[in-house]
Structure formats: structure tokens, C-alpha cells
Motif scaffolding. Sequence first.
Motif, PDB file in Angstrom:
ATOM      1  N   ASN A 630      54.006  35.887  24.293  1.00 61.20           N
ATOM      2  CA  ASN A 630      53.821  36.875  25.354  1.00 61.20           C
ATOM      3  C   ASN A 630      53.206  36.180  26.560  1.00 61.20           C
ATOM      4  O   ASN A 630      52.136  35.565  26.451  1.00 61.20           O
ATOM      5  N   THR A 631      53.846  36.261  27.714  1.00 57.93           N
ATOM      6  CA  THR A 631      53.380  35.541  28.911  1.00 57.93           C
ATOM      7  C   THR A 631      52.510  36.405  29.823  1.00 57.93           C
ATOM      8  O   THR A 631      52.284  36.058  30.979  1.00 57.93           O
ATOM      9  N   PHE A 632      51.980  37.509  29.300  1.00 57.06           N
ATOM     10  CA  PHE A 632      51.158  38.390  30.140  1.00 57.06           C
ATOM     11  C   PHE A 632      49.914  37.666  30.642  1.00 57.06           C
ATOM     12  O   PHE A 632      49.242  36.931  29.907  1.00 57.06           O
ATOM     13  N   SER A 633      49.581  37.917  31.929  1.00 52.21           N
ATOM     14  CA  SER A 633      48.329  37.462  32.532  1.00 52.21           C
ATOM     15  C   SER A 633      47.821  38.555  33.453  1.00 52.21           C
ATOM     16  O   SER A 633      48.599  39.204  34.157  1.00 52.21           O
ATOM     17  N   MET A 634      46.515  38.742  33.452  1.00 51.80           N
ATOM     18  CA  MET A 634      45.921  39.758  34.328  1.00 51.80           C
ATOM     19  C   MET A 634      46.166  39.441  35.803  1.00 51.80           C
ATOM     20  O   MET A 634      46.076  40.332  36.655  1.00 51.80           O
ATOM     21  N   LEU A 635      46.528  38.205  36.116  1.00 53.14           N
ATOM     22  CA  LEU A 635      46.793  37.824  37.509  1.00 53.14           C
ATOM     23  C   LEU A 635      48.055  38.487  38.058  1.00 53.14           C
ATOM     24  O   LEU A 635      48.282  38.485  39.262  1.00 53.14           O
ATOM     25  N   ASN A 636      48.882  39.033  37.176  1.00 52.16           N
ATOM     26  CA  ASN A 636      50.102  39.718  37.617  1.00 52.16           C
ATOM     27  C   ASN A 636      49.985  41.232  37.543  1.00 52.16           C
ATOM     28  O   ASN A 636      50.912  41.944  37.941  1.00 52.16           O
ATOM     29  N   ALA A 637      48.867  41.738  37.027  1.00 53.77           N
ATOM     30  CA  ALA A 637      48.712  43.182  36.830  1.00 53.77           C
ATOM     31  C   ALA A 637      48.461  43.880  38.156  1.00 53.77           C
ATOM     32  O   ALA A 637      47.743  43.372  39.020  1.00 53.77           O
ATOM     33  N   MET A 638      49.064  45.050  38.315  1.00 56.61           N
ATOM     34  CA  MET A 638      48.859  45.845  39.527  1.00 56.61           C
ATOM     35  C   MET A 638      48.135  47.146  39.236  1.00 56.61           C
ATOM     36  O   MET A 638      47.426  47.661  40.089  1.00 56.61           O
ATOM     37  N   ASP A 639      48.324  47.713  38.047  1.00 52.14           N
ATOM     38  CA  ASP A 639      47.669  48.979  37.731  1.00 52.14           C
ATOM     39  C   ASP A 639      47.656  49.178  36.226  1.00 52.14           C
ATOM     40  O   ASP A 639      48.270  48.431  35.463  1.00 52.14           O
ATOM     41  N   GLY A 640      46.934  50.212  35.796  1.00 60.88           N
ATOM     42  CA  GLY A 640      46.910  50.586  34.390  1.00 60.88           C
ATOM     43  C   GLY A 640      46.075  49.657  33.529  1.00 60.88           C
ATOM     44  O   GLY A 640      45.459  48.694  34.005  1.00 60.88           O
ATOM     45  N   TYR A 641      46.044  49.970  32.233  1.00 63.06           N
ATOM     46  CA  TYR A 641      45.255  49.216  31.266  1.00 63.06           C
ATOM     47  C   TYR A 641      46.174  48.573  30.231  1.00 63.06           C
ATOM     48  O   TYR A 641      46.916  49.260  29.538  1.00 63.06           O
ATOM     49  N   ASN A 642      46.127  47.254  30.141  1.00 66.86           N
ATOM     50  CA  ASN A 642      46.891  46.564  29.107  1.00 66.86           C
ATOM     51  C   ASN A 642      46.160  46.731  27.779  1.00 66.86           C
ATOM     52  O   ASN A 642      44.972  46.431  27.673  1.00 66.86           O
ATOM     53  N   THR A 643      46.866  47.186  26.751  1.00 64.84           N
ATOM     54  CA  THR A 643      46.223  47.492  25.469  1.00 64.84           C
ATOM     55  C   THR A 643      46.527  46.469  24.388  1.00 64.84           C
ATOM     56  O   THR A 643      46.235  46.694  23.218  1.00 64.84           O
ATOM     57  N   ASN A 644      47.126  45.338  24.743  1.00 66.63           N
ATOM     58  CA  ASN A 644      47.375  44.281  23.772  1.00 66.63           C
ATOM     59  C   ASN A 644      46.132  43.409  23.600  1.00 66.63           C
ATOM     60  O   ASN A 644      45.297  43.328  24.508  1.00 66.63           O
ATOM     61  N   PRO A 645      45.990  42.738  22.467  1.00 58.51           N
ATOM     62  CA  PRO A 645      44.853  41.818  22.278  1.00 58.51           C
ATOM     63  C   PRO A 645      44.903  40.684  23.305  1.00 58.51           C
ATOM     64  O   PRO A 645      45.938  40.029  23.472  1.00 58.51           O
ATOM     65  N   LEU A 646      43.775  40.455  23.980  1.00 61.52           N
ATOM     66  CA  LEU A 646      43.708  39.456  25.050  1.00 61.52           C
ATOM     67  C   LEU A 646      42.606  38.442  24.773  1.00 61.52           C
ATOM     68  O   LEU A 646      41.667  38.707  24.015  1.00 61.52           O
ATOM     69  N   SER A 647      42.730  37.302  25.443  1.00 59.07           N
ATOM     70  CA  SER A 647      41.690  36.275  25.393  1.00 59.07           C
ATOM     71  C   SER A 647      41.417  35.790  26.803  1.00 59.07           C
ATOM     72  O   SER A 647      42.174  36.080  27.734  1.00 59.07           O
ATOM     73  N   ASN A 648      40.341  35.017  26.972  1.00 59.54           N
ATOM     74  CA  ASN A 648      39.987  34.484  28.291  1.00 59.54           C
ATOM     75  C   ASN A 648      40.480  33.053  28.479  1.00 59.54           C
ATOM     76  O   ASN A 648      39.858  32.250  29.176  1.00 59.54           O
ATOM     77  N   ASN A 649      41.613  32.719  27.903  1.00 61.00           N
ATOM     78  CA  ASN A 649      42.116  31.345  27.958  1.00 61.00           C
ATOM     79  C   ASN A 649      43.063  31.093  29.136  1.00 61.00           C
ATOM     80  O   ASN A 649      43.636  30.007  29.249  1.00 61.00           O
ATOM     81  N   GLY A 650      43.251  32.073  29.986  1.00 57.63           N
ATOM     82  CA  GLY A 650      44.191  31.926  31.089  1.00 57.63           C
ATOM     83  C   GLY A 650      43.625  31.158  32.267  1.00 57.63           C
ATOM     84  O   GLY A 650      42.414  31.156  32.526  1.00 57.63           O
ATOM     85  N   LEU A 651      44.536  30.513  33.008  1.00 59.16           N
ATOM     86  CA  LEU A 651      44.182  29.789  34.226  1.00 59.16           C
ATOM     87  C   LEU A 651      45.099  30.248  35.359  1.00 59.16           C
ATOM     88  O   LEU A 651      46.165  30.823  35.130  1.00 59.16           O
ATOM     89  N   GLY A 652      44.687  29.937  36.579  1.00 61.22           N
ATOM     90  CA  GLY A 652      45.518  30.210  37.735  1.00 61.22           C
ATOM     91  C   GLY A 652      45.116  29.300  38.880  1.00 61.22           C
ATOM     92  O   GLY A 652      44.014  28.740  38.896  1.00 61.22           O
ATOM     93  N   LYS A 653      46.028  29.135  39.844  1.00 55.63           N
ATOM     94  CA  LYS A 653      45.688  28.346  41.030  1.00 55.63           C
ATOM     95  C   LYS A 653      46.476  28.867  42.223  1.00 55.63           C
ATOM     96  O   LYS A 653      47.664  29.183  42.112  1.00 55.63           O
ATOM     97  N   ASN A 654      45.789  29.011  43.332  1.00 59.60           N
ATOM     98  CA  ASN A 654      46.381  29.404  44.609  1.00 59.60           C
ATOM     99  C   ASN A 654      45.968  28.374  45.658  1.00 59.60           C
ATOM    100  O   ASN A 654      44.777  28.059  45.773  1.00 59.60           O
ATOM    101  N   TYR A 655      46.913  27.860  46.395  1.00 55.45           N
ATOM    102  CA  TYR A 655      46.565  26.914  47.457  1.00 55.45           C
ATOM    103  C   TYR A 655      47.568  27.058  48.591  1.00 55.45           C
ATOM    104  O   TYR A 655      48.737  27.404  48.379  1.00 55.45           O
ATOM    105  N   GLY A 656      47.078  26.819  49.809  1.00 55.40           N
ATOM    106  CA  GLY A 656      47.975  26.979  50.939  1.00 55.40           C
ATOM    107  C   GLY A 656      47.304  26.688  52.268  1.00 55.40           C
ATOM    108  O   GLY A 656      46.133  26.299  52.339  1.00 55.40           O
ATOM    109  N   VAL A 657      48.071  26.881  53.328  1.00 55.74           N
ATOM    110  CA  VAL A 657      47.581  26.691  54.687  1.00 55.74           C
ATOM    111  C   VAL A 657      47.992  27.902  55.518  1.00 55.74           C
ATOM    112  O   VAL A 657      49.097  28.436  55.350  1.00 55.74           O
TER     113      VAL A 657
END
Length: 825
Positions: A630-657
Motif C-alpha cells: 500500500n503506497t498511502f502517505s499522509m502527504l497526499n491526503a486532502m480530507d477525511g480519516y484514514n483508518t488503515n494501520p499506519l506507521s511513522n516511517n514515511g519520508l518526503g522532500k520538497n525543493y524549488g526556486v
Amino acid sequence: METLKVIHLLTGIALLLLIGAFEKPVKRKRSLHSTPFNSIGKTILLFIGLLFISHRAISQNTVQTLRGTIVDKVSQSPLPGAVIMLLNSNPLNATSADEEGRFKLSNVVVGKQSIKITFMGYKEVVMQNLSVNAGKELVLTIQMEEDIHTINEVTVEAKIEKNKPLNEFSSVSSRAFSVEETQKFAAAVNDPARMATSFAGVLQAGDGSNFISIRGNSPSGLLWRMEGVEIPNPNHFSSASTSGGGVSILSSQLLGNSDFSTGAFAAEYGNALSGVFDLKLRKGNNQKREYTLQAGVMGIDAAAEGPIKKGYDGSYLVNYRYSTLNLLAKMGVPLGDAITNFQDLSYNVSLPAGNLGVFSVFGFGGLSYQKTFAVADSLKWKEDSFKRYNGNFIANTGATGISHTKLFGNQSYLRTVLMGSGTENGYTSEKMQNDLSTMIKDYEERHLQSKFTVSSVYTRKFNSRNNIRTGIILNQLNYSIQQKDRVDTNVLITRLLEKGNTQTANAFFQWNHKFTDKLTTNIGAHYFQLMLNNTWSLEPRASIKYDINPKHNISMGYGLHSQLQPLGVYFARQRENDGTFTQPNKNLELSKAHHIVLGYDWNITSFSHIKTEVYYQHLFNIAISKDKNNTFSMLNAMDGYNTNPLSNNGLGKNYGVELTYERFMHNNLYYLLSASLYNSEYKAANGNWYSTRFNTNQAITFTIGKEWTLSEKRKSRVIGFNIKTMYMGGWRTTPIDIEKSKQKGETAYITSRSFELQNPYYYRLDLRISLKRNYKHLTSTLALDLQNATNRKNVGGEYFDLNTNTIKYWYQAPLIPILSYKIEF
């Protein structure tokens, strides 16, 4: 003049009769937070029925009063003796502030005016292009910055920085915005979030709502504050755990100039990963009663302000709005396939208490709902699967606060706020069966949340070089959360069922130090703790700004930031083999991010500048699925509550000019060119990196406006023409699994390839044309906003068509005209 009265009358009648649909509805995906913008897009309404009353002849020079208060920017103490001069006045119109810092300029000609404020030992302030209208006095609170040098009878002149944040402790990725901008920018419709999409790095995440993605982050990472305290999502038609909705509850009548931050926030801001709206409210006129009436597609408003009683400095300001859509529905006007209604109330009451300080009562409340109905025709179900369902959506929110501000001499003040707030979000869906009469409930949610907040913040100015601000914020959170669905099952399964309370605690300290008149630093820290599972975060913040010369400056900022998971996520239920239920997400930690920003600002002239910022954000502790498939990440969530078992192992990066070229209003012309190049990615449970939903890679926005005064001597009529054009990469989308979609009879996705595809480029042109007229004691404004003026079909996403067994696009909102008429008197 009699001819003008007749024209006004005929115009009013014509506007009442003008109701039409410009095109057939464009097929598009429907969501749980379907908004009035979607309804208007299907059945576009043009109407106004307002009082086009007769007026006495316009005086040769319509004049108004300009008054206000002069205070120190840090300590907020009054500056008696400050000199205020109306520029380009003949004869000279000038005055000085009294012992309370108050001033008054009478007989100011309506139109665009500029004033200059000077005070010994302080930097000169020049406020340009102030809009003076006949209908209302212009009341200002002007903050002056002390110069760090010891000066004897010398006035220090500072460069004009119109977009400089009001918050002295914000140095990077922050700017002030005015209420006038929320009213003037094309299709902003008095909404701060829609207005902010003109700024670099800020993208609207859908035409039918005001969700905004900042630097590739989820809209849920945005923090809303009012009068220094976090508030619930101030938007109608909002879902649980969102920061946006369909229509802003906030009234432009109450908002004052405020701040907007997009990264490396000051230490006082917590529980946010992407951005901060720090909203300030203006006080009502404490010397004169004034009123505003407005009618338009977005609602009918009535506002009143004035002194509480004669001889007392206290004032009130209140605004009420009711949905025009619902009024038209009650009149029998067809509005498409949904019943939509909303109403809201905003208020701010100022109660000075002499030596005890100043008390105020402020807040807002909004009620909204939308009902849709199933169509008893199975053929139409294949055209649009949502036509098979009854839907009942409700979103209510509100907040009420009591604040107390006490000055201690001329050096410091303490501000304490008590606030109670709450939200109610609900949605029920019923599916029509093949007999075309039986309805079976297939989804139900009802989320009630309330919060009681105590905030106390102390600000002290030690001298012209050193200022500190420190505070503590305590929150009591109460919740009642319920969610049921039939996903992958024939029975209604309870996914969430929890009732209880918990607490959060925030504390911060920040120090502003000016080494020289060119070098300024801000150093601080923020502490955030969730008592539910005792997770916490200690977050250092720092920024530095150096003025190379009066035209050029560079800046750098760093911050560690954190945010709660959406509250319902902590209480997701999982059924074990023995029939008991566990809560696998109860101990989730806070999501966190490191922000680094480098900036350069070039003040080309006193009314234009070029600014560029380079940023990098490293996100960690992100909640992702425990299932490696399952590729779910809270970084893509827009609304509602995800009810699947989750962990804090996710990463993300944003960079730009980002690049901004801005001309402030000068000679009745302004423009703002914003461009950004960026990348936004996340790491899923399988160890692979993917683009986030919001990774458009590039975006460019151009906002421009021009005003023409038709009668220069009287300045009675002003035509405004404003344009906003947006061009950006498409939102990311996940490929559709055709075979699985055929088997399930609905759209199914290839989740292992999350957000691999990108929608076609997005382009939209918005227009606004307005006519403002100043009469002797009244100002009227007639305006027409056109969202998506070219009626371009921008792709919103893809769906599986059951009729043709093929993949098709669904499109975002078509042309939406928003007509309004406002009078101030």
C-alpha cells in the motif's frame, strides 16, 4: 441626474430578471465536498436585486475623514506627537497625534491618497494609494519602527516595504496582505486563500474549492490563526481534517491587514507543515455608525459598525450573510441536482477598560449543507455513478474568543486569549437498488470536535535593538468520532467509534536582535506536545536578514516544524482474530519537517521589487501504511480519516526556486508576476520514491489591475479592470486498472504506480470588472468576476466509463460568473 435615477431603476429590474445558463453541464467527478461553485458551474446564475436608490447631486469635491492611531511596532504603545501629513494636499493638510497616539485628518478628498508619518527617532512611514471612500471613514492603525541609532532631532527615512510582514519576528517566506487585495484580485471573491494563489509557490488544488497546496505540500498542512490563536477551518462545505472548503466564512468587512507565511515560520507558529494565515481583525468605527449591504451570487451580506455609546472608545463590528442559492431555490428557481445552503456570522467588539487594558470579544460561525438525490434511471447510473446515490453533507464550524491586552509602560504588553471553538462534519450516502425504490445506506460519518484554548503571550521591547516574545498555549480537545462504510464488504463496518478528550500544550520563545541597521536576526524555539500519547517536539527556529544597501537585501531562515495527525486517525479500529478491536494508530508520533530558505530581494523603485527564494524541505515521521503493498502517505491526503494501520516511517522532500516581480499600486496600476519550479516526492512503505499528488513541477501566475477615474475633479466614478492568469503543470494521478474496473463495476487504480501519471497542463484566465461610485455620503460598487473566463476544460482526473469500458477525463469547473453589488454608507 433624473436620467441617472431612471437608469439605476432599470438596471435593478434587469438584474433581477437576468438568470440564465450559459452552457450544458460539463461532466465532472463529484466529491464529498461538492460546493456551490460546482452547482453554479452547472446552472450559472446572474442576478442582483438591490436598492438602486436616488441620490442627491454629487458635490464638487466629495470629502471624507481619515483618522487612526500611531503605535510602536513592537510594544504597541502610542506615539504622541507623531506628525501625519496628507501628501500632495493644497493647502497642506497635516496634524499630530495626541497623547493616546490618535490623529484625525478632515476634508480628505475621496480617491487614492497617500500619507507620511514622522516621529523623532523612528523610521519614516509612507502609506501610498489608500482608498478613501465617501461611504465610510478610513480608520488606520499605523505601526512605526524605532531606529537603532540614538538620534537628536533627526528623522530617519526608511524604504517602503508594502509587503513586509506585520510580525516583526518573520523574516523569510512571509508577507503582509491587505483586505483590498482579497476584494480586488480577479475571482478572489473576498477569500484570503483564493487571493494567495497569486503568490509564488501557492497553487489552488481544484476549481470548486479554496484548497491550496504550498510548495508541494498537502493542503492539510496549513494553519489558520485569528487574533493570535489557532482556529478551526474557516470555510463552508469543509470535510474533517481539511484546511479549505467551497466558500470562505471570513468576512472582508472584519479582516484587517494580515500575514501569510509559506515556510521557515517564526517560533510562535506551531502545528503546521506548509503555511500559516495569521489573520488580524479590524475594530469598528468608535465615533460614527456605518453600514454595508451587499448582494451577489455568493450571498446577501449586511454589516454594521459603530460606537457602543457616546463618549466611550468601545466599538462593535458585525457581519451576517445568507446564501443566495437557497433564497433562489425557495423562490422556485431551478439550481441543478442539489439543494445547497449556507449562512455565517462574524463579529468583533472592542471594550477598552482604562488602566485595566482593552478587552475584546470576537469570533465567527458558519452553517452549511448540501443534499443530492438519486435518479431512478439505471441508464444514467452508467453515465455518472453518483446519480445512483442520495447524499447528505453537513459542515458547521465556529469560534468565539475573549481577549485582554494590557500595556506595561511603553516597553511591553501581555495579551491573553480564551477561546472556545467547534466543528461538526457529517456525510451519509444511500445507494439505490435495482428495483429503483429501495435505498441502502453504504456510508456514514459524523465527527464532532470542540476545543477550549488558553493563550498568554508576552512581548517586551528592551531597546531599539532587542525585542522578545514568549508565550504558552494550552488546548483541551473533545471529540466524538464515528465512521462506517461498506468498502470491500456487503455489511456496514464501523471503522471509527470514539468519544473522549485529550490535551495539547505549546510554548515558544523568540528574540529579535538588530546588530546594526542593516543586520537583523530572529532566534527562537517552539515546543509542542500531544497528551494523548505523550509525543512531543522541540523545534529550533532562526532567521537572518542583511540589507546590502537600501535597494538590495538577502535573507536566510531555518525551522523545524511539526503537526498532529488528523485526530480521527489515532482512533482507527482493527478487528483481531479473537473478535476484539485494537487501535493500531494510537501511538503515532507528530509529522515533522526541516525547512531551509535562502532569499534575495531587489527594490527596483519605491513601488516595485523582484524577490527570489530557494528552499528545501525534508519531511520525516510521516504517517504511511504499514502494508508494503500500500503506497498511502499522509502527504497526499486532502480530507477525511484514514483508518488503515499506519506507521511513522514515511519520508518526503520538497525543493524549488520561486521568483516574484511585483509592482504595488502606482498611478492606478499594479501587477504581480509569480513563477515557481519545484519537485515534491514521498517515500512509501515499499521503500520507493513517488511524486506527490501536488507535484506539478512548475507554475506561473500573472495578476494585473488598472483603475480609471472618470471624473477627475470629483473622483466620483472609478472603473477597475483586473486580470489573473494561471499556467501550471497538471496534478498527479494514479493509473487506472481497466480489468479490475470491469470486474468491480467501478474505477479501480494500480496503486503500485501511485501518482505516476500527470494531467495535461492547467490554464485558467480570471477577470474582474468593477464600477465604484462615490456620492456625498455613500459609496456603491458593482462588480463582475469571471472565473475561467475562456471556459477552458481543465482536466481534473480520470475515471472508468462503464458504458464504453474506456478511460475518460473528468473536467474542472467551467465559466463561473459572480456578480455583486455593494453599498457603504
